[in-house]
Design a protein around this motif. Structure first.
Motif, PDB file in Angstrom:
ATOM      1  N   PHE A 184       0.825  -1.198   0.000  1.00  0.00           N
ATOM      2  CA  PHE A 184       0.000   0.000   0.000  1.00  0.00           C
ATOM      3  C   PHE A 184       0.863   1.253   0.000  1.00  0.00           C
ATOM      4  O   PHE A 184       0.634   2.193  -0.763  1.00  0.00           O
ATOM      5  N   ALA A 185       1.872   1.269   0.863  1.00  0.00           N
ATOM      6  CA  ALA A 185       2.734   2.443   0.960  1.00  0.00           C
ATOM      7  C   ALA A 185       3.441   2.704  -0.365  1.00  0.00           C
ATOM      8  O   ALA A 185       3.484   3.845  -0.854  1.00  0.00           O
ATOM      9  N   ARG A 186       4.001   1.657  -0.969  1.00  0.00           N
ATOM     10  CA  ARG A 186       4.715   1.838  -2.239  1.00  0.00           C
ATOM     11  C   ARG A 186       3.775   2.310  -3.340  1.00  0.00           C
ATOM     12  O   ARG A 186       4.110   3.192  -4.130  1.00  0.00           O
ATOM     13  N   SER A 187       2.568   1.742  -3.388  1.00  0.00           N
ATOM     14  CA  SER A 187       1.623   2.087  -4.442  1.00  0.00           C
ATOM     15  C   SER A 187       1.163   3.531  -4.349  1.00  0.00           C
ATOM     16  O   SER A 187       1.167   4.272  -5.340  1.00  0.00           O
ATOM     17  N   GLN A 191       2.110   6.567  -6.926  1.00  0.00           N
ATOM     18  CA  GLN A 191       1.070   7.266  -7.673  1.00  0.00           C
ATOM     19  C   GLN A 191       1.186   8.781  -7.476  1.00  0.00           C
ATOM     20  O   GLN A 191       1.107   9.562  -8.433  1.00  0.00           O
ATOM     21  N   ALA A 192       1.389   9.201  -6.230  1.00  0.00           N
ATOM     22  CA  ALA A 192       1.456  10.633  -5.933  1.00  0.00           C
ATOM     23  C   ALA A 192       2.681  11.283  -6.562  1.00  0.00           C
ATOM     24  O   ALA A 192       2.604  12.383  -7.125  1.00  0.00           O
ATOM     25  N   THR A 193       3.833  10.625  -6.470  1.00  0.00           N
ATOM     26  CA  THR A 193       5.038  11.206  -7.066  1.00  0.00           C
ATOM     27  C   THR A 193       4.906  11.268  -8.584  1.00  0.00           C
ATOM     28  O   THR A 193       5.389  12.211  -9.216  1.00  0.00           O
ATOM     29  N   GLY A 194       4.231  10.293  -9.176  1.00  0.00           N
ATOM     30  CA  GLY A 194       4.012  10.322 -10.618  1.00  0.00           C
ATOM     31  C   GLY A 194       3.184  11.517 -11.052  1.00  0.00           C
ATOM     32  O   GLY A 194       3.462  12.154 -12.078  1.00  0.00           O
ATOM     33  N   ILE A 195       2.144  11.844 -10.280  1.00  0.00           N
ATOM     34  CA  ILE A 195       1.309  13.003 -10.596  1.00  0.00           C
ATOM     35  C   ILE A 195       2.121  14.292 -10.513  1.00  0.00           C
ATOM     36  O   ILE A 195       2.062  15.149 -11.398  1.00  0.00           O
ATOM     37  N   LEU A 196       2.901  14.436  -9.440  1.00  0.00           N
ATOM     38  CA  LEU A 196       3.705  15.649  -9.284  1.00  0.00           C
ATOM     39  C   LEU A 196       4.760  15.770 -10.379  1.00  0.00           C
ATOM     40  O   LEU A 196       5.010  16.868 -10.905  1.00  0.00           O
ATOM     41  N   ARG A 197       5.362  14.652 -10.734  1.00  0.00           N
ATOM     42  CA  ARG A 197       6.354  14.680 -11.810  1.00  0.00           C
ATOM     43  C   ARG A 197       5.698  15.115 -13.118  1.00  0.00           C
ATOM     44  O   ARG A 197       6.289  15.844 -13.923  1.00  0.00           O
ATOM     45  N   PRO A 204       9.928  14.995  -6.787  1.00  0.00           N
ATOM     46  CA  PRO A 204       8.632  14.808  -6.117  1.00  0.00           C
ATOM     47  C   PRO A 204       8.724  13.968  -4.852  1.00  0.00           C
ATOM     48  O   PRO A 204       7.952  14.174  -3.915  1.00  0.00           O
ATOM     49  N   GLY A 205       9.677  13.045  -4.807  1.00  0.00           N
ATOM     50  CA  GLY A 205       9.848  12.250  -3.594  1.00  0.00           C
ATOM     51  C   GLY A 205      10.257  13.114  -2.418  1.00  0.00           C
ATOM     52  O   GLY A 205       9.732  12.987  -1.310  1.00  0.00           O
ATOM     53  N   GLY A 206      11.208  14.025  -2.654  1.00  0.00           N
ATOM     54  CA  GLY A 206      11.617  14.940  -1.597  1.00  0.00           C
ATOM     55  C   GLY A 206      10.503  15.884  -1.188  1.00  0.00           C
ATOM     56  O   GLY A 206      10.338  16.203  -0.007  1.00  0.00           O
ATOM     57  N   TYR A 207       9.717  16.327  -2.178  1.00  0.00           N
ATOM     58  CA  TYR A 207       8.604  17.229  -1.878  1.00  0.00           C
ATOM     59  C   TYR A 207       7.595  16.586  -0.941  1.00  0.00           C
ATOM     60  O   TYR A 207       7.068  17.223  -0.032  1.00  0.00           O
ATOM     61  N   LEU A 208       7.325  15.299  -1.166  1.00  0.00           N
ATOM     62  CA  LEU A 208       6.306  14.610  -0.381  1.00  0.00           C
ATOM     63  C   LEU A 208       6.834  14.006   0.915  1.00  0.00           C
ATOM     64  O   LEU A 208       6.046  13.507   1.721  1.00  0.00           O
ATOM     65  N   SER A 209       8.146  14.025   1.113  1.00  0.00           N
ATOM     66  CA  SER A 209       8.731  13.276   2.224  1.00  0.00           C
ATOM     67  C   SER A 209       8.120  13.635   3.569  1.00  0.00           C
ATOM     68  O   SER A 209       7.655  12.765   4.313  1.00  0.00           O
ATOM     69  N   ALA A 210       8.092  14.924   3.910  1.00  0.00           N
ATOM     70  CA  ALA A 210       7.570  15.328   5.219  1.00  0.00           C
ATOM     71  C   ALA A 210       6.077  15.036   5.338  1.00  0.00           C
ATOM     72  O   ALA A 210       5.591  14.592   6.386  1.00  0.00           O
ATOM     73  N   LEU A 211       5.327  15.285   4.238  1.00  0.00           N
ATOM     74  CA  LEU A 211       3.891  15.033   4.253  1.00  0.00           C
ATOM     75  C   LEU A 211       3.588  13.562   4.473  1.00  0.00           C
ATOM     76  O   LEU A 211       2.765  13.188   5.325  1.00  0.00           O
ATOM     77  N   VAL A 212       4.268  12.695   3.705  1.00  0.00           N
ATOM     78  CA  VAL A 212       4.007  11.260   3.821  1.00  0.00           C
ATOM     79  C   VAL A 212       4.403  10.752   5.200  1.00  0.00           C
ATOM     80  O   VAL A 212       3.653   9.999   5.837  1.00  0.00           O
TER      81      VAL A 212
END
Length: 226
Positions: A184-187, A191-197, A204-212
């Motif tokens: 679940f976590a990987r999926s 998906q979220a990093t793909g949208i941001l990219r 996008p991974g760094g952008y979402l790091s704190a949020l996730v």
């Protein structure tokens, strides 16, 4: 077993898990006998510098504690194969790290007089020294016969983990929980990093790091149903 409680440890499996377990146990004062060969010797050397590379049967014959960290589909056949060549030693500790199995899969080693243990640290292994820090904040599922369960718990503590006893019959359900959470976590993150990219956000991974991280932390701490 050594009189001072320190053990000669052999690691079967040079993937992401085995070398890290070996490094953690060495950090707890145990003596590494060696590890079996793997496909990425440079990575293993980075985690376990100077470690001897030995065949599995020779490693088992020399070790007081054998850690078996191989893929699920290989575990039963490996343990049986080593039994067929008479490698398992009376009084020897044999610990596997697979979430899906308790100690029944180690029955061929038990026939040779070995003591079976199952310890699964609940982290996502990278196969690098970064995992040693993860272990310090992790739990570990431990399974074993009642008389030796304290040994499994002690080894989990030496890895840096807080041990949680999981019954033999509950290991499949435990493995399902681990698999579900990981997938679940990987999926979702993928998906979220793909949208941001797709909209031009760099890293996008760094952008979402704190949020996730904060979202998962909150979800894990909230009571179920709230």
């Amino acid at each position: 077993m050594a009189r001072d409680g320190r053990l000669g440890v052999g690691i079967i499996g040079a993937g992401h898990v085995g070398p890290v377990i070996g490094a953690a146990l060495a950090g707890a004062g145990h003596r590494l006998i060696g590890i079996t060969a793997g496909s990425d010797p440079d990575r293993v050397e980075a985690v376990l510098p100077g470690v001897a590379v030995l065949d599995a049967d020779e490693l088992v014959r020399q070790s007081q504690l054998v850690v078996v960290a191989v893929p699920s589909e290989q575990l039963a056949g490996l343990v049986e194969g080593l039994a067929e060549v008479g490698a398992w030693q009376p009084g020897q500790l044999v610990m596997h790290t697979d979430p899906a199995f308790g100690t029944a899969v180690l029955e061929p080693a038990l026939r040779g007089g070995a003591i079976p243990l199952a310890v699964h640290p609940a982290i996502s292994f990278t196969g690098t020294t970064l995992d040693l820090r993860q272990l310090q904040a992790a739990y570990a599922a431990v399974t074993g016969p009642p008389m030796v369960l304290p040994i499994a718990q002690a080894l989990a503590v030496e890895l840096g983990c807080e041990p949680v006893v999981i019954a033999e019959d509950d290991r499949p359900a435990y493995a399902e929980a681990i698999s579900t959470a990981s997938a679940f976590a990987r999926s979702i993150v993928g998906q979220a990093t793909g949208i941001l990219r797709g909209i031009g956000v760099e890293n996008p991974g760094g952008y979402l790091s704190a949020l996730v991280s904060s979202t998962f932390e909150r979800a894990l701490r909230e009571p179920v149903g709230e």
